[in-house]
Design a protein around this motif. Structure first.
Motif, PDB file in Angstrom:
ATOM      1  N   ALA A  93      13.541  19.548  12.361  1.00 44.65           N
ATOM      2  CA  ALA A  93      13.921  19.748  13.760  1.00 44.65           C
ATOM      3  C   ALA A  93      14.775  18.573  14.200  1.00 44.65           C
ATOM      4  O   ALA A  93      14.764  17.498  13.583  1.00 44.65           O
ATOM      5  N   GLN A  94      15.506  18.765  15.274  1.00 43.33           N
ATOM      6  CA  GLN A  94      16.328  17.699  15.825  1.00 43.33           C
ATOM      7  C   GLN A  94      15.446  16.557  16.330  1.00 43.33           C
ATOM      8  O   GLN A  94      14.423  16.788  16.976  1.00 43.33           O
ATOM      9  N   LEU A  95      15.839  15.336  16.027  1.00 47.18           N
ATOM     10  CA  LEU A  95      15.153  14.145  16.527  1.00 47.18           C
ATOM     11  C   LEU A  95      16.155  13.258  17.255  1.00 47.18           C
ATOM     12  O   LEU A  95      17.357  13.309  16.984  1.00 47.18           O
ATOM     13  N   ASP A  96      15.631  12.411  18.140  1.00 44.09           N
ATOM     14  CA  ASP A  96      16.445  11.358  18.738  1.00 44.09           C
ATOM     15  C   ASP A  96      16.533  10.234  17.713  1.00 44.09           C
ATOM     16  O   ASP A  96      15.690   9.346  17.664  1.00 44.09           O
ATOM     17  N   GLU A 128      17.895  32.336   6.610  1.00 41.27           N
ATOM     18  CA  GLU A 128      18.200  31.277   7.567  1.00 41.27           C
ATOM     19  C   GLU A 128      18.987  30.134   6.930  1.00 41.27           C
ATOM     20  O   GLU A 128      19.551  29.308   7.642  1.00 41.27           O
ATOM     21  N   TRP A 129      19.015  30.110   5.599  1.00 38.41           N
ATOM     22  CA  TRP A 129      19.759  29.073   4.897  1.00 38.41           C
ATOM     23  C   TRP A 129      20.954  29.641   4.127  1.00 38.41           C
ATOM     24  O   TRP A 129      21.545  28.961   3.298  1.00 38.41           O
ATOM     25  N   CYS A 131       5.385  27.665   1.067  1.00 42.61           N
ATOM     26  CA  CYS A 131       6.224  26.605   1.620  1.00 42.61           C
ATOM     27  C   CYS A 131       7.114  27.205   2.713  1.00 42.61           C
ATOM     28  O   CYS A 131       7.550  28.353   2.610  1.00 42.61           O
ATOM     29  N   HIS A 132       7.395  26.404   3.747  1.00 48.11           N
ATOM     30  CA  HIS A 132       8.274  26.907   4.820  1.00 48.11           C
ATOM     31  C   HIS A 132       9.649  27.274   4.256  1.00 48.11           C
ATOM     32  O   HIS A 132      10.333  28.150   4.798  1.00 48.11           O
ATOM     33  N   SER A 133      10.046  26.638   3.165  1.00 47.64           N
ATOM     34  CA  SER A 133      11.318  26.995   2.526  1.00 47.64           C
ATOM     35  C   SER A 133      11.336  28.454   2.089  1.00 47.64           C
ATOM     36  O   SER A 133      12.390  29.097   2.093  1.00 47.64           O
ATOM     37  N   ASP A 134      10.175  28.989   1.678  1.00 46.10           N
ATOM     38  CA  ASP A 134      10.102  30.399   1.294  1.00 46.10           C
ATOM     39  C   ASP A 134      10.556  31.277   2.458  1.00 46.10           C
ATOM     40  O   ASP A 134      11.301  32.253   2.276  1.00 46.10           O
ATOM     41  N   ILE A 135      10.093  30.926   3.650  1.00 45.81           N
ATOM     42  CA  ILE A 135      10.374  31.716   4.843  1.00 45.81           C
ATOM     43  C   ILE A 135      11.847  31.574   5.236  1.00 45.81           C
ATOM     44  O   ILE A 135      12.533  32.566   5.499  1.00 45.81           O
ATOM     45  N   PRO A 159      16.650  20.113   8.910  1.00 45.63           N
ATOM     46  CA  PRO A 159      17.076  20.879  10.083  1.00 45.63           C
ATOM     47  C   PRO A 159      18.460  21.480   9.848  1.00 45.63           C
ATOM     48  O   PRO A 159      19.321  20.839   9.235  1.00 45.63           O
ATOM     49  N   PRO A 160      18.687  22.705  10.317  1.00 35.27           N
ATOM     50  CA  PRO A 160      19.982  23.341  10.060  1.00 35.27           C
ATOM     51  C   PRO A 160      21.129  22.753  10.865  1.00 35.27           C
ATOM     52  O   PRO A 160      22.283  22.871  10.478  1.00 35.27           O
ATOM     53  N   GLU A 161      20.822  22.086  11.987  1.00 31.88           N
ATOM     54  CA  GLU A 161      21.867  21.537  12.838  1.00 31.88           C
ATOM     55  C   GLU A 161      22.212  20.111  12.417  1.00 31.88           C
ATOM     56  O   GLU A 161      21.370  19.382  11.887  1.00 31.88           O
TER      57      GLU A 161
END
Length: 347
Positions: free
Chosen positions: A247-250, A51-52, A41-45, A270-272
Motif C-alpha cells: 500500500a502507499q506509505l508516506d 491485478e498484476w 499468498c496474497h500474490s495468488d489473488i 504496491p501497484p502505484e
C-alpha cells in the motif's frame, strides 16, 4: 501425463472451482511431489484477478508448496522417495547468467519461471500448488528439515524467504534495531526471523490491535502508525526497516525513522508509484531498496535456520472448498497469519 485434482481460477472475476489438470511425465531430472499443504499468498489473488497483468485461464495458483516425494527421475541425486520437500515461487531459470550462477536465480537475466502462470520448459503454462501433485526439476526443490511441521513450513516457501533474504542481506542481528511495517503474512515471519537473528525488533502497524501477537512473536516494541507522535518519538532510530505492506506509505515519514546509513527495504509490492523526496535520503545517507524472494540455496538456508530456531508460520488450515472464503478474508486482512490448504481435501 498425470491427471490430478486442483482448484483453478477460470476468469478474473469468478470464484475458484474444482477441476483437473495434467502434470508432465517425470523426466530424468524431475521430482514428482505429493503435495500435502499449499499456502495461500496474497500474490495468488493479485495474479488470478489480473491485478498484476494479463492472465491465461484456467490458472491454478499456489507457490507455497510442502509435500513428500512420490517419484524421482533416473538422474535425480538430491532427493529420494519419501523425502519431505518444498517448492516456492519459481520452478526454473536459465541457469547460465551471472545471477543464476551466483545462486540468485530470482534475478535471472532471462526471468525465472514462475511456479504458476509461467512458461515452462516444454512451452506449457505452469500450474501451482492448489493441487494434489506437481512435477518440478530437482534443482528447484528444497528439503524441509525435521522439526518443522509440513503445514507450518508451506508459507516459509514464500513469506519466509521473502523476509529472511533482506534481513540476512542487510545484516539483521545483535546490536541492530529492525522495524517491521505491517503484521500480516509477511510481517509476522519478518518479526519471528529478525528476533531469532538477535535483532531488537519493533512492529509498526496502523493500530495496536495486534500488539499482543507482535510481542508474542518476538517484537520488543509495537507502535501505531496512525498516531503522529510515533514518527516524532522514533525518528532516527532504526538500522533497517522491512516494509511488508502493498500500500502507499508516506515514505518521508518512514525514511526519517532510519538512523544514519539505515535502509528501508520494500518486500510489499504496491501497484502505484511511491515518490521519494531526495532530502529524506541525503540527510542521513539513507537507502531505499527492494528485495525479491531469495535464491534456492538461500531458501534452503532459511528452512534450516527456521528448523534450528523452532520457527514456523502462524497458520489456519482450511479445506479446499473454503478457498474462496479464505481469499475474501485475505483481502479483508482477516487472517492470523496465513491460510494453508490441506490438499487431501481435493479428493
Amino acid at each position: 501425463m498425470l491427471t490430478v485434482n486442483a482448484y483453478a481460477a477460470t476468469s478474473a472475476t469468478d470464484p475458484l472451482v474444482p477441476t483437473t489438470i495434467e502434470r508432465r511425465d517425470v523426466g530424468p531430472k524431475d521430482v514428482l511431489i505429493d503435495i500435502r499443504f499449499a499456502g495461500v499468498c496474497h500474490s495468488d489473488i493479485h495474479t488470478a484477478r489480473a491485478e498484476w497483468g494479463k492472465v491465461s485461464y484456467p490458472l491454478v495458483t499456489g507457490h507455497e508448496i510442502a509435500g513428500v516425494v512420490a517419484e524421482v527421475g533416473s538422474a535425480v541425486t538430491r532427493h529420494k522417495v519419501g523425502d519431505r520437500v518444498g517448492v516456492g515461487c519459481m520452478v526454473n531459470s536459465c541457469r547460465e547468467c551471472q545471477h543464476c550462477r551466483a545462486g540468485n536465480e530470482q534475478y535471472c537475466e532471462q526471468g525465472f519461471v514462475d511456479t504458476y502462470g509461467g512458461t515452462d520448459r516444454d512451452g506449457t503454462m505452469t500450474q501451482g500448488g492448489y493441487s494434489t501433485h506437481v512435477v518440478v526439476d530437482e534443482d528447484f526443490v528444497v528439503r524441509i528439515p525435521e522439526g518443522i511441521e509440513l503445514d507450518e513450513a508451506a508459507p516459509l516457501l514464500c513469506a519466509g524467504i521473502t523476509t529472511y533474504s533482506p534481513l540476512r542481506h542487510w545484516g539483521a542481528g545483535p546490536g541492530k534495531k529492525v522495524a517491521v511495517v505491517g503484521l500480516g503474512g509477511l510481517g509476522h515471519m519478518a518479526v519471528k526471523i529478525a528476533a531469532a537473528m538477535g535483532a531488537e525488533v519493533t512492529v509498526l502497524s496502523q493500530s495496536l490491535k495486534k500488539q499482543e501477537d507482535g510481542l508474542r512473536l518476538g517484537a520488543t516494541d509495537y507502535y501505531a502508525t496512525s498516531d503522529p507522535d510515533t514518527f516524532d518519538k522514533l525518528a532516527g532510530t532504526f538500522d533497517l526497516i522491512i516494509n511488508t505492506v502493498s500500500a502507499q506509505l508516506d515514505l518521508k515519514g518512514y525514511l526519517e525513522l532510519l538512523a544514519v546509513d539505515g535502509s528501508l527495504v520494500n518486500v510489499g509490492a504496491p501497484p502505484e508509484p511511491m515518490p521519494v523526496q531526495a532530502f529524506s535520503l541525503i540527510t542521513g545517507r539513507r537507502s531505499f531498496a527492494g528485495s525479491l524472494i531469495g535464491g534456492i540455496a538461500e531458501t534452503q538456508e532459511m528452512l534450516d535456520f527456521c528448523a534450528e530456531k523452532g520457527l514456523g508460520a502462524e497458520i489456519e488450515v482450511i479445506s479446499a472448498d473454503k478457498v474462496n472464503e479464505a481469499w475474501d478474508r485475505v483481502v479483508a486482512s482477516d487472517v492470523r497469519y496465513r491460510f494453508v490448504i490441506d490438499t487431501a481435501t481435493l479428493g
